[in-house]
Design a protein around this motif. Structure first.
Motif, PDB file in Angstrom:
ATOM      1  N   LEU A 124      27.312  20.400  33.718  1.00 40.10           N
ATOM      2  CA  LEU A 124      26.863  20.054  35.088  1.00 40.10           C
ATOM      3  C   LEU A 124      24.949  19.859  35.266  1.00 40.10           C
ATOM      4  O   LEU A 124      24.785  18.671  35.061  1.00 40.10           O
ATOM      5  CB  LEU A 124      27.096  20.441  35.770  1.00 40.10           C
ATOM      6  N   TYR A 135      34.651  11.796  39.442  1.00 42.86           N
ATOM      7  CA  TYR A 135      32.926  11.908  39.038  1.00 42.86           C
ATOM      8  C   TYR A 135      32.521  10.725  39.822  1.00 42.86           C
ATOM      9  O   TYR A 135      31.384  10.672  39.780  1.00 42.86           O
ATOM     10  CB  TYR A 135      34.310  10.504  37.771  1.00 42.86           C
ATOM     11  N   LYS A 147      31.881  12.224  32.871  1.00 41.84           N
ATOM     12  CA  LYS A 147      30.183  11.053  33.405  1.00 41.84           C
ATOM     13  C   LYS A 147      29.270  12.191  32.041  1.00 41.84           C
ATOM     14  O   LYS A 147      28.570  10.811  32.176  1.00 41.84           O
ATOM     15  CB  LYS A 147      30.193  11.988  34.750  1.00 41.84           C
ATOM     16  N   ARG A 198      23.708  11.883  43.203  1.00 40.90           N
ATOM     17  CA  ARG A 198      23.676  13.222  42.774  1.00 40.90           C
ATOM     18  C   ARG A 198      24.834  13.372  42.318  1.00 40.90           C
ATOM     19  O   ARG A 198      25.337  14.196  43.563  1.00 40.90           O
ATOM     20  CB  ARG A 198      22.817  14.256  42.679  1.00 40.90           C
ATOM     21  N   HIS A 199      25.598  14.107  41.310  1.00 41.96           N
ATOM     22  CA  HIS A 199      26.793  14.897  41.041  1.00 41.96           C
ATOM     23  C   HIS A 199      27.283  16.198  42.032  1.00 41.96           C
ATOM     24  O   HIS A 199      27.959  16.215  42.312  1.00 41.96           O
ATOM     25  CB  HIS A 199      27.344  14.909  40.003  1.00 41.96           C
ATOM     26  N   GLY A 209      31.323  13.095  43.371  1.00 42.26           N
ATOM     27  CA  GLY A 209      30.412  14.749  42.540  1.00 42.26           C
ATOM     28  C   GLY A 209      30.802  15.561  43.735  1.00 42.26           C
ATOM     29  O   GLY A 209      32.550  15.456  44.215  1.00 42.26           O
ATOM     30  N   ALA A 226      35.751  15.103  35.974  1.00 42.59           N
ATOM     31  CA  ALA A 226      35.029  14.538  36.286  1.00 42.59           C
ATOM     32  C   ALA A 226      33.694  14.376  35.553  1.00 42.59           C
ATOM     33  O   ALA A 226      32.675  13.911  35.078  1.00 42.59           O
ATOM     34  CB  ALA A 226      34.783  14.523  37.504  1.00 42.59           C
ATOM     35  N   VAL A 227      32.632  16.239  35.186  1.00 42.85           N
ATOM     36  CA  VAL A 227      32.229  16.329  34.575  1.00 42.85           C
ATOM     37  C   VAL A 227      31.916  16.154  33.136  1.00 42.85           C
ATOM     38  O   VAL A 227      30.733  15.301  32.626  1.00 42.85           O
ATOM     39  CB  VAL A 227      31.178  17.520  34.681  1.00 42.85           C
ATOM     40  N   GLU A 265      20.199  11.993  35.422  1.00 44.40           N
ATOM     41  CA  GLU A 265      21.073  11.576  36.872  1.00 44.40           C
ATOM     42  C   GLU A 265      19.084  11.358  36.801  1.00 44.40           C
ATOM     43  O   GLU A 265      18.620  10.193  37.595  1.00 44.40           O
ATOM     44  CB  GLU A 265      20.974  11.927  37.584  1.00 44.40           C
TER      45      GLU A 265
END
Length: 680
Positions: free
Chosen positions: A250, A103, A428, A352-353, A106, A424-425, A257
């Motif tokens: 994503l 998270y 987020k 940035r992820h 990334g 994580a995605v 973002e």
């Protein structure tokens, strides 16, 4: 049908019933929640029911046989040893911390997935079958036999205890984290509740009880890990296959973002944090004058409030601020530097992820890339050198089963690892789209509940009553545990996740405790101090050591030394530097000898510990002392090459090992040969 086939078939039947019963149990709790069952009751039922299951298996698996206690009788089938190894492996760091690391980091967090997965390839190719053919009980056992004597054994014993203890503290910390949140008890009390579960599983049955408990724990933890993310995937995308669809989410995160990076409110808050960092830097530079000035200012304000009969709450708040002020210059410097670093972290735009090796300059990107590679390397060789994992391959019936169980381990671990990035995605996306930008008076309940245990913090720095991303601080370990609440799923799913986190922590803690106690009782007491000790005495020593180590580890965990993932990374660096060169060269190079192995283990371990101490703030170090910008979590990247080089150099400068040791290497390396056959 052979006895082994009958045993395998019986195990499949038992665990099929167990899995079905657990699923039915979760469904019954879901119905109970629908009918009005309280969240507290659900949390308590999940906690105590699962601990009761593990305790029951531990009691039924009790034994006084040495081979059963140390290596489960060497009759664990490959499939079930793979499940047990996966549970032993997927610790609280993996279950609780991995999604959080992905998270926040990334792309960079994929170093954990890549390194840990690749490590099991090394286990299957380089170590597992050969250690099984060697056929002893522990890793120091192999070192003692291969390198002729107790010196190498004791060095290996020290490294095994050190790496396993650091890892164990992280697991018990995870137990306290889960129980304190979901059973509403104090963190320290939660530690000892979990400790009781750990001891019941391992105390009476050793490796035999731990093995069958870990199989049961794997079933719970994989169900607990997959259910929330499958539901969340369906909620967000309409497709309940997270690894296949999180890519579309994503891309939406990338757009969000971009919005946050150009949002004036976000830019303003980051600027305020930067100013705060500069203020702390100035205060540190002006010590001790700044500390005395701050204390005098607080006393003056407090006296003014008392003279003006200010509200008692306001006076109490200022009194607490004065009481918490650092008492010495050294304490002030350490605390203010920590606050300065935190402010600097909040001042930076989040990476940035999907960006690989982010940095503000080519040099910074190069450092990020080097850290990624170093961490992958350390996690790979650390995985292949962890004593509590390698011990599992002593429990299989044969060399072939050991190799097959490495395959099954990788398969069962893969089920979790290909899902972690989706966690994580999705988490987020929920935070970025539904939390950031919300009014502080309308925040969801999970923010307050995790805030009570200090893992979520919000500071309205600009006073606008709206939450900016920079004002939100979430602990790495929260992302996985809070995902059901973040997504608005029924509380029974949150309870299921807590049960899974507890299973992951307990399963690894069981294996680690057994590794430490067996090393102390078998390798130190029996092999070094009293080789004539009876079986009964050896087992009593092992159980007493198990109790002592468990209590000490719980006490250290109660101090909350650092977040889970760093402690685990430290254990990997220690294991990698101390064991990997000595084990691999001991199996594949007959010229490796006792002086070389001892020097290599000490050199690798020494430089790793030195680097950890000199670069990590917990030990009083600083990244100013870092070599090539490598983070302390990857300290083993320096210890492993030094270990290999030292073993080779010293071995070539000293006498080769005797013929019987070289024959042992042939025996371990090659299939059984006819009498007089030449393995070469």
């Amino acid at each position: 049908m052979s006895a082994g086939d009958r045993f395998n078939r019986q195990l499949r039947r038992y665990y099929s019933w167990y899995t079905g019963s657990f699923i039915a149990f979760v469904l019954l709790l879901a119905i109970g929640e629908f009918l009005g069952m309280s969240q507290a009751a659900i949390g308590h039922v999940f906690l105590f029911a699962t601990i009761a299951i593990y305790a029951g298996i531990g009691v039924m698996s009790r034994t006084s046989d040495v081979t059963e206690y140390y290596v489960a009788g060497r009759r664990v089938p490959a499939l079930f040893n793979g499940m047990a190894t996966a549970a032993d492996w997927m610790s609280a760091a993996t279950f609780i911390g991995l999604a959080g690391m992905l998270y926040f980091s990334g792309f960079e967090g994929l170093a954990f997935v890549t390194g840990w997965t690749g490590g099991f390839v090394l286990v299957a190719l380089l170590l597992a079958p050969y250690l099984r053919k060697f056929g002893q009980y522990t890793i120091p056992d192999f070192l003692g036999e291969r390198y002729q004597g107790n010196f190498a054994r004791v060095v290996g014993l020290f490294a095994a205890v050190l790496a396993s203890f650091v890892y164990l503290v992280a697991q018990i910390y995870g137990v306290g984290l889960v129980t304190s949140r979901f059973v509403s008890v104090e963190f320290e009390i939660g530690l000892f509740i979990g400790l009781a579960g750990i001891l019941v599983c391992s105390f009476m049955g050793g490796m035999r009880a731990v093995t069958w408990t870990q199989v049961a724990q794997y079933v719970i933890l994989i169900i607990a890990y997959l259910v929330p993310v499958v539901i969340l995937s369906y909620k967000v995308t309409g497709v309940p296959v997270p690894p296949a669809v999180y890519g579309s989410v994503l891309s939406q995160i990338g757009e969000r973002e971009s919005e946050l990076l150009t949002d004036p409110a976000e830019i303003g808050v980051r600027h305020q944090y930067r100013q705060r960092a500069e203020e702390y830097a100035h205060k540190i530079e002006q010590l001790p004058v700044s500390l005395e000035a701050e204390r005098a200012a607080l006393i003056e304000r407090l006296n003014a409030l008392r003279l003006n009969n200010a509200p008692a709450r306001e006076i109490a708040l200022l009194e607490r601020t004065l009481r918490d002020l650092p008492r010495t210059v050294e304490e002030a410097r350490a605390r203010w530097e920590k606050e300065r670093q935190h402010a600097l972290e909040r001042a930076r735009p989040p990476p940035r992820h999907a960006e690989a090796h982010p940095g503000n300059s080519p040099e910074a990107s190069a450092v990020a890339r080097n850290n990624f590679i170093a961490l992958v390397f350390v996690l790979m060789v650390g995985t292949a050198a962890l004593p509590h994992i390698l011990m599992r391959y002593y429990t299989t019936p044969s060399v072939v089963e050991a190799r097959n169980s490495a395959f099954w381990s990788l398969f069962f671990i893969m089920l979790l690892y290909i899902t972690a990035p989706a966690y994580a995605v999705f988490a987020k996306w929920e935070v970025y789209s539904n939390l950031v930008g919300s009014s502080l008076t309308e925040l969801p309940a999970w923010v307050a509940s995790w805030g009570k245990v200090g893992l979520v913090k919000i500071e309205d720095l600009n006073g606008d009553g709206v939450l900016q991303l920079a004002e939100l601080s979430i602990d790495t370990d929260v992302i996985m545990l809070a995902t059901p609440e973040i997504a608005g799923l029924p509380y029974v799913v949150a309870g299921l996740v807590a049960a899974g986190g507890l299973a992951a922590a307990l399963s690894t803690a069981d294996g680690l405790l057994l590794t430490i106690s067996n090393a102390l009782s078998h390798d130190f007491y029996y092999k070094v101090i009293n080789p004539k000790a009876s079986t009964h005495r050896r087992l009593m020593i092992s159980k007493s050591q198990l109790l002592v180590v468990a209590v000490v580890a719980a006490w250290v965990a109660s101090l909350r030394p650092d977040h889970i993932l760093f402690m685990v990374g430290m254990a990997f660096s220690i294991a990698a530097a101390a064991f990997f060169p000595a084990l691999v060269l001991g199996i594949f190079w007959k010229r490796a000898n006792r002086p070389g192995a001892i020097a290599g283990m000490l050199a690798g371990l020494g430089v790793t510990l030195y680097y950890l101490a000199s670069t990590h703030a917990f030990f009083g170090g600083s990244m100013d002392n870092a070599w090539f910008g490598i983070n302390p979590i990857a300290a083993g990247a320096f210890g492993v090459p030094l270990g290999f080089a030292t073993i080779v150099a010293v071995s070539l400068c000293t006498r080769p090992p005797p013929r019987e040791i070289q024959d042992l290497v042939d025996f371990v390396r090659y299939p059984q040969l006819p009498a007089g056959g030449d393995p070469r």
